[in-house]
Design an enzyme around this catalytic site. Structure first.
Site, PDB file in Angstrom:
ATOM      1  CD  GLU A 274      32.827  36.167  46.482  1.00  0.00           C
ATOM      2  OE1 GLU A 274      32.190  36.487  45.466  1.00  0.00           O
ATOM      3  OE2 GLU A 274      34.046  35.874  46.435  1.00  0.00           O
TER       4      GLU A 274
ATOM      5  CG  ASP B 105      33.662  34.297  42.659  1.00  0.00           C
ATOM      6  OD1 ASP B 105      32.682  35.054  42.599  1.00  0.00           O
ATOM      7  OD2 ASP B 105      34.778  34.649  43.075  1.00  0.00           O
TER       8      ASP B 105
ATOM      9  CG  HIS C 109      35.946  39.249  47.009  1.00  0.00           C
ATOM     10  ND1 HIS C 109      36.720  39.743  45.998  1.00  0.00           N
ATOM     11  CD2 HIS C 109      34.749  38.935  46.463  1.00  0.00           C
ATOM     12  CE1 HIS C 109      36.038  39.731  44.868  1.00  0.00           C
ATOM     13  NE2 HIS C 109      34.831  39.257  45.131  1.00  0.00           N
ATOM     14  NE  ARG C 110      36.836  37.130  42.755  1.00  0.00           N
ATOM     15  CZ  ARG C 110      37.081  37.746  41.612  1.00  0.00           C
ATOM     16  NH1 ARG C 110      38.244  37.557  40.992  1.00  0.00           N
ATOM     17  NH2 ARG C 110      36.176  38.541  41.079  1.00  0.00           N
TER      18      ARG C 110
ATOM     19  CG  HIS D  43      35.183  35.720  39.099  1.00  0.00           C
ATOM     20  ND1 HIS D  43      35.336  36.286  37.854  1.00  0.00           N
ATOM     21  CD2 HIS D  43      34.311  36.514  39.780  1.00  0.00           C
ATOM     22  CE1 HIS D  43      34.600  37.386  37.781  1.00  0.00           C
ATOM     23  NE2 HIS D  43      33.962  37.540  38.929  1.00  0.00           N
TER      24      HIS D  43
END
Length: 232
Positions: A46, A48, A19-20, A61
């Site tokens: 992942e 954004d 995630h990120r 993000h």
């Protein structure tokens, strides 16, 4: 690439999604953060994304750079060069796809404009990433708009069972579930509709791990604590 292909009944180990990237070690959504996540064993990252004023999809993000840099520069109102003057490590999606040609990429976007869809299609074509990218959409409306323009797998954020018919009509492959939705019946409902489950696991679940087998999950999105456990 079979990474984002949902196969009902498959009982393989869960895939790990960074995630990120690995933001405990490096600034989130940067090349070095993604590289570290993959080196730690993540199957996918992942990412954004935002769209700059001159049409580049960049990895960030927030809609501005204030949290990352302390400078309030709104990405949509500035060019890539202007944004990089405040944050030199700001990566484009095209750079990420080119830098990691074998990695799966889950794009988290709130943008559903034609300009975004056109640029995403161009990036996928230029980096040969069509088989590796899945688009995460927060709502059926946004997913529907993007699906008209993009031949890519989609996932969505699970909110309520009443939305399942809408997502099924859109042929979405996956849904993402927050910890409050971690119930076996929820995952079974998704599977019955032919939709896979991506569980956004928190640190406590990662350390314990005991609840995963009972959930019938297919993918685990691991967040800021990726360094705490081996991913394989």
């Amino acid at each position: 690439m079979m990474l984002w292909k949902y196969e009902p009944g498959r009982r393989a180990r869960p895939l790990v999604i960074g995630h990120r990237g690995a933001p405990l070690r490096h600034t989130e959504n940067t090349i070095i953060s993604y590289k570290t996540a993959l080196e730690l064993g993540a199957d996918a990252i992942e990412v954004d994304v935002q769209l700059t004023a001159d049409g580049h999809i960049v990895c960030c993000h927030d809609p501005d750079l204030e949290r990352i840099t302390g400078t309030r520069i709104t990405i949509a109102e500035n060019t890539l060069a202007d944004c990089r003057s405040a944050f030199p490590d700001l990566a484009t999606l095209e750079q990420v796809c080119a830098a990691f040609p074998k990695a799966g990429i889950l794009i988290d976007t709130k943008i559903d404009t034609d300009d975004f869809a056109d640029e995403l299609r161009r990036v996928c074509a230029s980096t040969q990433a069509f088989g590796r990218i899945m688009v995460g959409a927060p709502s059926p409306t946004q997913a529907q708009r993007l699906r008209r323009r993009l031949d890519l797998p989609f996932c969505a954020l699970f909110k309520a069972p009443v939305e399942l018919s809408l997502y099924s009509e859109l042929s979405l492959s996956w849904m993402r579930l927050h910890p409050k939705e971690y119930r076996l019946e929820t995952v079974q409902t998704l599977h019955a509709a032919g939709i896979g489950a991506i569980l956004l696991a928190n640190a406590d679940m990662a350390r314990g791990g005991g609840t995963y087998p009972q959930l019938g999950r297919d993918r685990i999105g691991r967040g800021n604590w990726m360094r705490r456990l081996p991913c394989r």
